[in-house]
Motif scaffolding. Sequence first.
Motif, short mmCIF file in Angstrom:
data_model
loop_
_atom_site.label_atom_id
_atom_site.label_comp_id
_atom_site.label_asym_id
_atom_site.label_seq_id
_atom_site.Cartn_x
_atom_site.Cartn_y
_atom_site.Cartn_z
N UNK A 274 0.79 -1.23 0.00
CA UNK A 274 0.00 0.00 0.00
C UNK A 274 0.81 1.27 0.00
N UNK A 275 2.08 1.20 0.42
CA UNK A 275 2.90 2.41 0.54
C UNK A 275 3.82 2.60 -0.65
N UNK A 276 4.66 1.63 -0.93
CA UNK A 276 5.57 1.71 -2.07
C UNK A 276 4.87 1.20 -3.33
N UNK A 277 4.16 0.09 -3.22
CA UNK A 277 3.40 -0.42 -4.35
C UNK A 277 4.27 -0.88 -5.50
N UNK A 278 3.72 -0.80 -6.70
CA UNK A 278 4.44 -1.20 -7.91
C UNK A 278 4.31 -0.10 -8.95
N UNK A 279 5.17 -0.16 -9.93
CA UNK A 279 5.07 0.70 -11.10
C UNK A 279 4.54 -0.19 -12.22
N UNK A 280 3.33 0.03 -12.71
CA UNK A 280 2.74 -0.87 -13.71
C UNK A 280 3.64 -1.06 -14.93
N UNK A 281 3.63 -2.26 -15.45
CA UNK A 281 4.46 -2.61 -16.60
C UNK A 281 3.60 -2.60 -17.86
N UNK A 282 3.71 -1.55 -18.69
CA UNK A 282 2.85 -1.44 -19.87
C UNK A 282 2.92 -2.63 -20.80
N UNK A 283 4.10 -3.25 -20.88
CA UNK A 283 4.26 -4.37 -21.80
C UNK A 283 3.37 -5.56 -21.43
N UNK A 284 3.06 -5.72 -20.15
CA UNK A 284 2.18 -6.82 -19.75
C UNK A 284 0.78 -6.63 -20.32
N UNK A 285 0.28 -5.39 -20.24
CA UNK A 285 -1.04 -5.10 -20.82
C UNK A 285 -1.02 -5.31 -22.32
N UNK A 286 0.09 -4.96 -22.95
CA UNK A 286 0.20 -5.14 -24.40
C UNK A 286 0.20 -6.62 -24.75
N UNK A 287 0.83 -7.42 -23.93
CA UNK A 287 0.84 -8.87 -24.17
C UNK A 287 -0.57 -9.45 -24.11
N UNK A 288 -1.36 -8.96 -23.16
CA UNK A 288 -2.75 -9.43 -23.05
C UNK A 288 -3.54 -9.08 -24.30
N UNK A 289 -3.34 -7.87 -24.80
CA UNK A 289 -4.04 -7.44 -26.01
C UNK A 289 -3.61 -8.27 -27.21
N UNK A 290 -2.31 -8.59 -27.27
CA UNK A 290 -1.80 -9.40 -28.37
C UNK A 290 -2.37 -10.82 -28.31
N UNK A 291 -2.50 -11.36 -27.10
CA UNK A 291 -3.04 -12.71 -26.94
C UNK A 291 -4.49 -12.76 -27.40
N UNK A 292 -5.27 -11.74 -27.07
CA UNK A 292 -6.66 -11.68 -27.49
C UNK A 292 -6.77 -11.58 -29.00
N UNK A 293 -5.90 -10.74 -29.59
CA UNK A 293 -5.91 -10.60 -31.05
C UNK A 293 -5.55 -11.91 -31.73
N UNK A 294 -4.54 -12.59 -31.18
CA UNK A 294 -4.11 -13.87 -31.77
C UNK A 294 -5.22 -14.90 -31.66
N UNK A 295 -5.94 -14.90 -30.53
CA UNK A 295 -7.05 -15.85 -30.35
C UNK A 295 -8.17 -15.60 -31.36
N UNK A 296 -8.32 -14.32 -31.74
CA UNK A 296 -9.32 -13.96 -32.72
C UNK A 296 -8.79 -14.07 -34.16
N UNK A 297 -7.57 -14.63 -34.27
CA UNK A 297 -6.90 -14.80 -35.57
C UNK A 297 -6.75 -13.47 -36.29
N UNK A 298 -6.40 -12.44 -35.51
CA UNK A 298 -6.16 -11.10 -36.02
C UNK A 298 -4.69 -10.76 -35.81
N UNK A 299 -4.15 -9.85 -36.57
CA UNK A 299 -2.76 -9.39 -36.39
C UNK A 299 -2.78 -8.28 -35.36
N UNK A 300 -2.12 -8.46 -34.22
CA UNK A 300 -2.19 -7.45 -33.16
C UNK A 300 -1.50 -6.15 -33.52
N UNK A 301 -1.98 -5.05 -32.90
CA UNK A 301 -1.34 -3.74 -33.08
C UNK A 301 -0.45 -3.43 -31.90
N UNK A 302 0.53 -2.56 -32.12
CA UNK A 302 1.40 -2.11 -31.04
C UNK A 302 1.76 -0.65 -31.27
#
Length: 302
Positions: A274-302
């Motif tokens: 709760x005090x120091x916490x984390x610094x979010x990693x943007x690449x993780x969110x991008x990986x999730x978006x890429x996985x969804x695109x791949x599952x939909x047989x689409x070419x992911x954007x970045x």
Amino acid sequence: MAEFLRGKVVAVTGAGRGIGRAVALACAAEGAKVVVNDYGVGIDGSAPTSEVADEVVKEIEAAGGEAVAVADDIATMAGGERVVRTAVEAFGRLDGVVCVAGILRERMLFNMSEEEWDPVIATHLKGTFTVFRAASALMRKQGGGSLIGFTSGNHQGSVSQPNYSAAKGGIISLVRSAALGLAKYGVTANAVAPVARTRMSANVPMELKEIGAPEDVAALVVYLLSDAAHEITGQVYTVAGSKIAVWAQPRELRAMYAEPGSWTPERIADFLPGTVGVDPMPMLAQLEAMAKAAAAKDRPNA
């Protein structure tokens, strides 16, 4: 042409193709004498040939410029030193070096072999060091100069290129160290993270929204090598087509304190989330978006 680099001598590694070639040609067009270095290897570092460096020299000379070729492996100390020595022997000095040379050997971390790790680190990171090392010694005596390393947005991390990502992160730290150590001698050090259409970027498994040509990158490099940029040092710039961006300097975000020696795992568990916490990693969110695109047989954007 404004001839931003009139009277200067610039050495460019990896200058036989792609961004390196564009940088070498742009430097020559802006008045610089150019040392064209390229070991002439494939993307994976195999099958060296000197022909690509020689061809760029011919292009520069045909346009009325001056250039010499050095087909050496800058992953060795001798190769890096030879690039610098060639500049001095041919043109009497060296005002800037641009380290573009690089290779790829892609593999997931858990499958990567030593033979896939070492050459990538050697070409990118050590190859930047060998040239910086030789050039900085000369520039210190000259009282000025510019060092430019090439990094990548992948210094944030990469799923299938941990070797490349580690090397590119190391180059940023090397550049910042050079900027700190050489400032009092009038030598600047900066890094460029390009997003451009090259034989390397052709293998990226996604559609890049922001991407340009090697010539876009070359324009920024010419500026950073010029006297107009003499106060810019220790910076990392992305250039992607019409966009130029600067990366933040590393800094602490949040902190918590305890009496000396009083931290225990239990106390850290109570306060850190709760005090120091984390610094979010943007690449993780991008990986999730890429996985969804791949599952939909689409070419992911970045």
